[in-house]
Motif scaffolding. Structure first.
Motif, mmCIF file in Angstrom:
data_model
loop_
_atom_site.group_PDB
_atom_site.id
_atom_site.type_symbol
_atom_site.label_atom_id
_atom_site.label_comp_id
_atom_site.label_asym_id
_atom_site.label_seq_id
_atom_site.Cartn_x
_atom_site.Cartn_y
_atom_site.Cartn_z
ATOM 1 N N GLU A 272 11.869 -11.285 -5.806
ATOM 2 C CA GLU A 272 12.006 -9.811 -6.258
ATOM 3 C C GLU A 272 10.617 -9.040 -6.062
ATOM 4 O O GLU A 272 9.706 -9.546 -6.396
ATOM 5 C CB GLU A 272 12.431 -9.716 -7.740
ATOM 6 C CG GLU A 272 13.796 -9.888 -8.047
ATOM 7 C CD GLU A 272 14.800 -9.174 -7.440
ATOM 8 O OE1 GLU A 272 14.468 -7.760 -7.054
ATOM 9 O OE2 GLU A 272 15.916 -9.408 -7.297
ATOM 10 N N PRO A 273 10.804 -7.863 -5.129
ATOM 11 C CA PRO A 273 9.453 -7.313 -4.894
ATOM 12 C C PRO A 273 8.770 -6.438 -5.649
ATOM 13 O O PRO A 273 9.952 -5.758 -6.618
ATOM 14 C CB PRO A 273 9.730 -6.606 -3.281
ATOM 15 C CG PRO A 273 11.285 -6.403 -3.470
ATOM 16 C CD PRO A 273 11.897 -7.496 -4.260
ATOM 17 N N ALA A 274 7.679 -6.096 -6.054
ATOM 18 C CA ALA A 274 7.304 -5.027 -7.133
ATOM 19 C C ALA A 274 7.393 -3.960 -6.694
ATOM 20 O O ALA A 274 7.647 -2.992 -7.569
ATOM 21 C CB ALA A 274 5.727 -5.364 -7.198
ATOM 22 N N TYR A 275 7.557 -3.567 -5.161
ATOM 23 C CA TYR A 275 8.073 -2.015 -4.874
ATOM 24 C C TYR A 275 9.322 -1.954 -4.521
ATOM 25 O O TYR A 275 10.087 -2.927 -3.883
ATOM 26 C CB TYR A 275 7.065 -1.635 -3.886
ATOM 27 C CG TYR A 275 5.581 -1.889 -4.477
ATOM 28 C CD1 TYR A 275 5.266 -1.647 -5.734
ATOM 29 C CD2 TYR A 275 4.476 -2.371 -3.488
ATOM 30 C CE1 TYR A 275 3.921 -1.700 -5.996
ATOM 31 C CE2 TYR A 275 3.199 -2.646 -3.943
ATOM 32 C CZ TYR A 275 3.031 -2.337 -5.319
ATOM 33 O OH TYR A 275 1.748 -2.522 -5.403
ATOM 34 N N ASN A 276 9.852 -0.765 -4.495
ATOM 35 C CA ASN A 276 11.262 -0.367 -3.628
ATOM 36 C C ASN A 276 10.948 -0.392 -2.373
ATOM 37 O O ASN A 276 9.970 -0.495 -1.656
ATOM 38 C CB ASN A 276 11.430 1.086 -4.163
ATOM 39 C CG ASN A 276 12.813 1.637 -3.568
ATOM 40 O OD1 ASN A 276 12.728 2.005 -2.375
ATOM 41 N ND2 ASN A 276 13.905 1.475 -4.301
ATOM 42 N N ASP A 277 12.247 -0.798 -1.605
ATOM 43 C CA ASP A 277 12.058 -1.254 -0.200
ATOM 44 C C ASP A 277 11.611 -0.124 0.539
ATOM 45 O O ASP A 277 10.936 -0.318 1.571
ATOM 46 C CB ASP A 277 13.389 -1.475 0.365
ATOM 47 C CG ASP A 277 14.131 -2.889 -0.324
ATOM 48 O OD1 ASP A 277 13.314 -3.683 -0.835
ATOM 49 O OD2 ASP A 277 15.454 -3.072 -0.300
ATOM 50 N N TRP A 278 12.208 1.260 0.285
ATOM 51 C CA TRP A 278 11.451 2.400 1.019
ATOM 52 C C TRP A 278 10.289 2.372 0.662
ATOM 53 O O TRP A 278 9.315 3.043 1.722
ATOM 54 C CB TRP A 278 12.370 3.624 0.589
ATOM 55 C CG TRP A 278 13.735 3.930 1.388
ATOM 56 C CD1 TRP A 278 14.871 3.463 0.891
ATOM 57 C CD2 TRP A 278 13.787 4.355 2.733
ATOM 58 N NE1 TRP A 278 15.567 3.933 1.964
ATOM 59 C CE2 TRP A 278 15.085 4.158 3.018
ATOM 60 C CE3 TRP A 278 12.697 4.870 3.664
ATOM 61 C CZ2 TRP A 278 15.586 4.881 4.159
ATOM 62 C CZ3 TRP A 278 12.957 5.110 4.874
ATOM 63 C CH2 TRP A 278 14.658 5.424 5.195
ATOM 64 N N LEU A 279 9.442 2.275 -0.565
ATOM 65 C CA LEU A 279 8.289 2.614 -0.533
ATOM 66 C C LEU A 279 7.546 1.403 0.282
ATOM 67 O O LEU A 279 6.277 1.512 0.487
ATOM 68 C CB LEU A 279 7.819 2.454 -2.208
ATOM 69 C CG LEU A 279 8.621 3.198 -3.153
ATOM 70 C CD1 LEU A 279 7.928 3.026 -4.442
ATOM 71 C CD2 LEU A 279 8.217 4.589 -2.638
ATOM 72 N N LEU A 280 8.004 0.359 0.121
ATOM 73 C CA LEU A 280 7.343 -0.804 1.186
ATOM 74 C C LEU A 280 7.261 -0.209 2.645
ATOM 75 O O LEU A 280 6.325 -0.432 3.274
ATOM 76 C CB LEU A 280 8.004 -2.225 1.100
ATOM 77 C CG LEU A 280 7.948 -3.072 -0.045
ATOM 78 C CD1 LEU A 280 8.930 -4.128 -0.111
ATOM 79 C CD2 LEU A 280 6.547 -3.510 -0.426
ATOM 80 N N SER A 281 8.102 0.412 3.207
ATOM 81 C CA SER A 281 8.217 0.761 4.469
ATOM 82 C C SER A 281 7.206 2.041 5.029
ATOM 83 O O SER A 281 6.805 2.083 6.105
ATOM 84 C CB SER A 281 9.532 1.063 4.860
ATOM 85 O OG SER A 281 10.400 0.045 4.717
ATOM 86 N N ILE A 282 7.077 2.873 4.033
ATOM 87 C CA ILE A 282 6.539 4.140 4.443
ATOM 88 C C ILE A 282 5.066 4.257 3.780
ATOM 89 O O ILE A 282 4.427 5.275 4.114
ATOM 90 C CB ILE A 282 7.213 5.267 3.853
ATOM 91 C CG1 ILE A 282 7.441 5.466 2.194
ATOM 92 C CG2 ILE A 282 8.808 5.438 4.250
ATOM 93 C CD1 ILE A 282 8.095 6.594 1.567
ATOM 94 N N TYR A 283 4.646 3.250 3.277
ATOM 95 C CA TYR A 283 3.309 3.084 2.760
ATOM 96 C C TYR A 283 2.276 3.475 3.967
ATOM 97 O O TYR A 283 1.248 4.704 3.731
ATOM 98 C CB TYR A 283 2.734 1.858 2.170
ATOM 99 C CG TYR A 283 1.393 1.674 1.948
ATOM 100 C CD1 TYR A 283 0.701 2.325 0.659
ATOM 101 C CD2 TYR A 283 0.589 0.792 2.671
ATOM 102 C CE1 TYR A 283 -0.512 2.212 0.441
ATOM 103 C CE2 TYR A 283 -0.887 0.573 2.410
ATOM 104 C CZ TYR A 283 -1.144 1.337 1.357
ATOM 105 O OH TYR A 283 -2.829 1.172 1.145
ATOM 106 N N ASN A 284 2.404 2.881 5.050
ATOM 107 C CA ASN A 284 1.373 3.206 6.117
ATOM 108 C C ASN A 284 1.861 4.443 7.135
ATOM 109 O O ASN A 284 0.927 4.688 7.944
ATOM 110 C CB ASN A 284 1.354 1.906 7.148
ATOM 111 C CG ASN A 284 0.416 0.725 6.440
ATOM 112 O OD1 ASN A 284 -0.652 1.016 6.076
ATOM 113 N ND2 ASN A 284 0.680 -0.227 6.505
#
Length: 742
Positions: free
Chosen positions: A494-506
């Motif tokens: 289970e990731p700590a962050y939401n999937d969209w948050l993982l994608s748009i960080y950079n």
């Protein structure tokens, strides 16, 4: 031209542009190309009132006669211009004309001038019968003409380098020798090209004997012809009477000497690859301070009598063998000279090699010795170089030293060199656009090279290195928090962050500030980059992008991630998160850690930036603000789309004081290690750009002694340039003073 205003006039006359003598004409006379000297003591015929009027007359008469220039008259204006083999000859003739000795006509057998007659105070035409011309070449280093005046007297008029002229003076012709030598050294130190002027009167019998031998030697058809001519010429060019010295400024593009001086102070090794003849190349070297008085010149050429004799015979194999052996021997002797002075830090060497010698110096068996010798010399000048040789020398330096090479040129013959170098810089000018079209970078004038390298080169190196190191930092900070959470959750997947948050960080939250860093950041201003050229060495030595620095930024990322994760988890563990008594779940912990990461990486770049602009403020604070806007907008979407981020900020995080307190203290705590390290390094172990920053911060920019002390770190005894030349002159004066005291 001559001495500084207000000093006594003596026999030395200098044609050039000494600053104290460059004045606008008081009578409104239009400026004359090649002549910018005004001295009322000798202008307008006033020279007749000087103590050495006869010497002055002979001096300017020699300038008006001893040359190969051809006068051309403009039929419309009546003005006379001169076509000469070199700009120097034209300058001499123009100077003589302006003083009152106008060269007006040349035939195959005579030279005519208009001269001021001291008795009648009128200009009269004088015709000199041209008997012989002893031409200039690189081995003779002098030129002479033999003329007969209207009274039947025969004179030999000679001008040449001081190295060959002083030894040819008669015992009764050395009246001004000491003073002339002193002035010649001063002029040479100022980067001016100097010549010694002398003459002698020949009796009829002596000239008749010379004429017969000279004519006989000219008619010889053998390999020994040039040697015989030189022997006969050398015999008559003796027992001369010194008249004075000339000095000519080699007018380069504006700012060339200053540009070369700054590049040399920056530790950049400068080689000159030119198609000019050796004498011209050497003069240019003095003009732009690549050469200076006291610098030992190692000259490699193939002008020896033995090789010339072989060339007359036409035996190609013998010529090649003898030439290769001669070049090898000269390189070995040069290396021995440099080795002998290895313990003397004050002695600098210059290597000068012509195109014929370069052919053999670039042979596979010799090129490594040639490169080793060249590297140990402060200046290298390759003259009479073909376009192919320029490219081969560039390739040799690039492959032999493993250093980054930059070539700069303005003509089609420089294309091979520009393409062979790591970086090619083309100058757009009178020689066309071939160099510009074949280069990586184009500039309008040579003087812009210092700003290109020392300012934009330093800025770009710092920006790119800081940007790449920051990329490591921000991605490690973000990624390692994920890893720590997986360890904390026993690798549940289970990731700590939401999937969209993982994608748009950079994409949205950390990309724009680093782009602004890579485009706008300046550790020091352009003025200080030029004032302290050693800043450029930070790039050469890779100070800002070494493995140590990369690993330090990576370590900073790990430390930031550890502090963010453990402070967030421990602050929210086993206690109520809001007023309703709810504890923090994965969605709250993840959003809180993500908030801390966004704040930390953006404030970290704010600490790293040295030069803030409005764009950087907008990008940094805008990225942080956009995180909250995105969290609100994303949380307002349906749970099917926003999943565990649904209303997490509006309903849970924003109303909770714990969220804001954790964010504040975690961000401050995470930035303390970097801030402390930077403060300690800046105070006790500053890098050179940080020293310059301190100079500006402490208001010492106008303290000449302090700035000079810092700038002296960039000077080495063997560097070239006007600054190093002045430093060498100061050292020589101190040494002479110490010797005199003893």
């Amino acid at each position: 031209m001559g001495k500084r205003k207000g000093s006594p006039l003596n026999h030395e006359q200098v044609i050039g542009s000494e600053p104290d003598n460059i004045n606008e004409s008081s009578n409104g006379k239009a400026s004359i190309k090649g002549f910018n000297f005004i001295d009322e003591r000798i202008m307008n015929g006033n020279w007749v009132n000087e103590p050495h009027a006869d010497v002055i007359r002979r001096f300017f008469r020699l300038l008006a006669i001893c040359h190969t220039a051809i006068p051309e008259m403009d039929e419309d204006t009546g003005n006379v211009s001169y076509e000469a083999e070199s700009p120097d000859e034209a300058a001499f003739v123009i100077a003589a004309r302006e003083i009152g000795f106008e060269f007006c006509k040349r035939t195959q057998t005579s030279v005519s001038t208009f001269e001021l007659d001291p008795v009648s105070a009128k200009k009269v035409e004088r015709v000199y019968k041209l008997l012989n011309v002893l031409e200039f070449n690189s081995s003779r280093k002098r030129m002479s003409v033999i003329v007969e005046d209207e009274e039947g007297k025969i004179f030999l008029l000679c001008k040449g380098a001081d190295s060959v002229m002083f030894e040819r003076l008669a015992k009764n012709g050395r009246e001004f020798q000491d003073k002339t030598m002193e002035h010649v050294h001063d002029y040479a130190d100022a980067g001016l090209r100097t010549l010694i002027l002398a003459y002698r009167e020949l009796d009829a019998e002596e000239y008749k004997e010379f004429r017969d031998k000279f004519s006989k030697a000219k008619n010889l058809v053998c390999a020994d012809q040039e040697r015989q001519i030189e022997k006969i010429s050398n015999k008559i060019e003796r027992n001369l009477i010194l008249l004075g010295a000339t000095a000519v400024e080699d007018k380069l593009q504006n700012g060339v000497p200053d540009c070369i001086d700054k590049l040399a102070q920056a530790g950049i090794k400068i080689w000159v690859l030119t198609g000019d003849k050796m004498e011209t190349a050497i003069n240019i070297g003095f003009a732009c301070s690549l050469l200076r008085q006291g610098m030992k010149q190692i000259i490699i050429h193939l002008e020896s009598p033995e090789i010339k004799a072989l060339e007359k015979d036409g035996d190609k194999l013998a010529i090649i063998k003898a030439s290769r052996q001669s070049v090898l021997q000269q390189i070995s002797e040069g290396a021995a000279q440099v080795t002998a002075y290895r313990g003397s830090s004050q002695q600098a060497f210059a290597l000068i090699i012509d195109g014929k010698s370069l052919v053999y110096a670039l042979d596979d068996n010799i090129k490594n010795m040639f490169l080793e010798l060249a590297i140990r010399c402060a200046s290298v000048i390759c003259c009479r170089s073909s376009p192919k040789q320029k490219a081969l020398v560039t390739r040799l330096v690039k492959s032999g030293t493993r250093k980054t090479t930059l070539a700069i040129g303005d003509g089609a013959n420089d294309v091979g060199m520009l393409q062979e170098a790591d970086i090619g810089v083309g100058i757009s000018g009178v020689e066309g656009m071939q160099a510009v079209m074949s280069s990586d970078i184009a500039i309008a004038q040579f003087r812009y090279l210092d700003r290109l390298l020392l300012v934009h080169g330093h800025w770009c190196y710092r920006r790119i290195s800081s940007m790449i190191c920051y990329f490591f930092y921000k991605n490690i900070t973000f990624g390692f928090t994920l890893f720590l959470y997986e360890v904390y959750a026993s690798f549940s997947g289970e990731p700590a962050y939401n999937d969209w948050l993982l994608s748009i960080y950079n994409v949205f939250f950390s990309s724009l500030p680093v782009i602004a860093l890579g485009v706008f950041d300046q550790d020091v201003s352009a003025r200080y980059c030029l004032k302290f050229p050693l800043l450029y060495q930070e790039g050469v030595q890779n100070v800002l992008f070494s493995w140590r620095r990369i690993l330090a930024w990576m370590l900073n990322g790990f430390i930031s991630a550890i502090l963010i994760f453990f402070f967030c988890t421990k602050a929210m563990e086993l206690q109520a998160f809001d007023s309703e008594g709810r504890t923090a779940g994965r969605d709250i912990l993840g959003a809180t850690m993500y908030t801390c990461v966004v704040w930390v990486v953006n404030l970290q770049i704010a600490l790293a930036i040295s030069y803030f602009t409005m764009i950087q403020h907008i990008f940094i604070w805008g990225s942080i603000a956009f995180w909250y806007i995105f969290l609100l907008a994303y949380g307002a979407m349906s749970p099917h789309f926003s999943t565990n981020a649904y209303e997490v900020f509006a309903e849970t995080l924003a109303p909770s004081p714990m969220y804001w307190l954790v964010t504040f203290f975690v961000v401050i705590s995470t930035l303390i290690p970097y801030f402390s390290y930077s403060a300690i390094q800046m105070r006790f172990f500053p890098m050179f750009h940080e020293i310059v920053q301190w100079i500006r911060y402490e208001g010492k920019t106008k303290d000449p002694e302090y700035c000079h002390m810092v700038r002296q770190r960039s000077l080495r005894p063997t560097t070239v340039g006007s600054t190093a030349r002045l430093a060498a002159m100061a050292n020589d004066r101190r040494d002479r003073t110490a010797i005199n005291r003893r």
